[in-house]
Design an enzyme around this catalytic site. Structure first.
Site, PDB file in Angstrom:
ATOM      1  N   GLY A  68       3.434   5.497  -0.886  1.00 22.87           N
ATOM      2  CA  GLY A  68       3.485   4.684  -1.238  1.00 22.87           C
ATOM      3  C   GLY A  68       2.029   4.420  -0.158  1.00 22.87           C
ATOM      4  O   GLY A  68       1.224   5.539  -0.325  1.00 22.87           O
ATOM      5  N   CYS A  69       1.569   3.349   0.292  1.00 19.85           N
ATOM      6  CA  CYS A  69       0.194   2.639   1.008  1.00 19.85           C
ATOM      7  C   CYS A  69       0.643   4.319   2.061  1.00 19.85           C
ATOM      8  O   CYS A  69      -0.524   4.257   2.809  1.00 19.85           O
ATOM      9  CB  CYS A  69       0.011   2.084   1.530  1.00 19.85           C
ATOM     10  N   ALA A  70       2.119   4.538   2.463  1.00 17.62           N
ATOM     11  CA  ALA A  70       1.237   5.477   3.614  1.00 17.62           C
ATOM     12  C   ALA A  70       1.309   7.046   3.746  1.00 17.62           C
ATOM     13  O   ALA A  70       0.595   7.298   4.574  1.00 17.62           O
ATOM     14  CB  ALA A  70       3.274   5.313   5.070  1.00 17.62           C
TER      15      ALA A  70
END
Length: 353
Positions: free
Chosen positions: A139-141
């Site tokens: 994801g965004c991480a």
């Protein structure tokens, strides 16, 4: 020498949408499903976004709703802008494709097997023994995660070169028939784009920063508060109202513990590369860490000009900081990204001439 950013390059698809266009298109779509049209307009107006880039013209998302059609576009566009960003990053770093020892590519908004790194390696002429590590579900991480893995690779194999490539096309996950608040927010804030970073343990050709340390925090029993639910019709976004509460409760303590382990105080951090997940996310991080607005302005500008680019966002922000010449030699910086898990990724950076 610590692993150092040699270059950061970005690439964007050819289509775009302003905030005004987003409001005009999204409000009637969700109103037809029973959502308050004024609420949709309010979400768009409060998003802090002026413009976002899209893989296809807006009409495509109304006509082609199947996962098959959307993923075919993902495969095409991801290769196009991924190769463009990678080529530009290598050129800016003065590094040949056959000098790359490891490529780490991140994306959570489409599926490719073989992964994007294979296409990039073939099109740019990487060695046949190049190491490849696709991260597809972080994801965004994931932009911060790939930076940490790249730095660890270089510490284990000094003299190497790592290419980090984040390509995200969230517009292709838009669900036309989902009027949940999470999908409305997702439709209002996410944008498409790619970022490529060259990492090596050598002096950079221009002022940059080095990666000193990293910490990943996985919060227990939070796997249902952020992510995607893969369904027949595609990717259904999951965004919980618990996220801001978790950030306010946990972030400062985790940051202070991490920095203390490195012998650095929060007051010594001069610049911040923050994942711009949204205006409220940035507000929370600013307030929890006691930052002034100038310290989050680079992240706000990226959000305004491109939207939330998922894993590519932190690289866009780091690039903006470098272009602003805000990273001074010897000064410390902190990178923060959050993603499904629920995970917070922290990296201690330091400016180099």
């Amino acid at each position: 020498m610590a692993p150092t950013i040699q270059s950061i390059a970005t690439a964007l698809p050819p289509h775009s949408m302003t905030a005004e266009e987003s409001e005009a298109r999204l409000a009637p779509i969700f109103a037809a499903q029973g959502e308050d049209e004024t609420l949709v307009a309010q979400i768009v107006r409060n998003s802090g976004i002026r413009k976002r880039y899209l893989s296809r013209p807006p009409g495509f998302y109304l006509a082609e709703t199947s996962l098959t059609a959307r993923n075919a576009v993902f495969e095409e566009v991801a290769v196009e802008i991924g190769v463009e960003a990678a080529r530009k990053a290598l050129d800016q770093a003065g590094i040949r494709p056959d000098e790359v020892d490891l490529i780490i590519d991140t994306s959570c908004t489409g599926v490719m097997i073989p992964a994007l790194d294979v296409h990039v390696a073939n099109k740019l002429g990487f060695r046949d023994d190049v190491r490849r590590l696709p991260l597809t579900e972080a994801g965004c991480a994931a932009g911060a995660t790939s930076l940490a893995f790249g730095a660890e690779f270089l510490r284990a194999r000094p003299g190497g070169v790592v290419l980090l490539l984040s390509v995200e096309l969230p517009s292709l996950t838009f669900q036309l028939d989902d009027a949940t608040r999470a999908n409305v927010v997702s439709a209002a804030i996410f944008g498409d784009g790619a970022a490529a970073v060259v990492l090596a343990d050598r002096p950079a050709p221009r002022p940059s920063f080095e990666h000193l340390a990293h910490k990943a925090v996985l919060f227990k029993d939070t796997e249902t508060i952020m992510g995607f639910d893969l369904r027949t019709e595609g990717f259904k976004i999951i965004l919980s109202k618990r996220i801001p509460l978790l950030v306010r409760r946990e972030l400062r303590g985790q940051v202070e513990t991490f920095l203390e382990s490195q012998g650095v105080g929060l007051e010594e951090i001069d610049f911040f590369a923050l994942h711009p997940g949204g205006t409220k996310v940035l507000d929370n991080v600013r307030d929890v860490l006691g930052l002034d607005e100038a310290q989050v302005s680079a992240a706000r500008e990226v959000l305004a000009d491109y939207g939330n680019l998922s894993s590519a966002s932190v690289h866009f922000v780091a690039k903006a900081l470098l272009e602003r010449e805000e990273i001074q030699p010897g000064r410390f910086g902190l990178l923060i990204a959050m993603g499904p898990g629920f995970t917070v990724e922290l990296a201690l950076l330091r400016g180099v001439a």
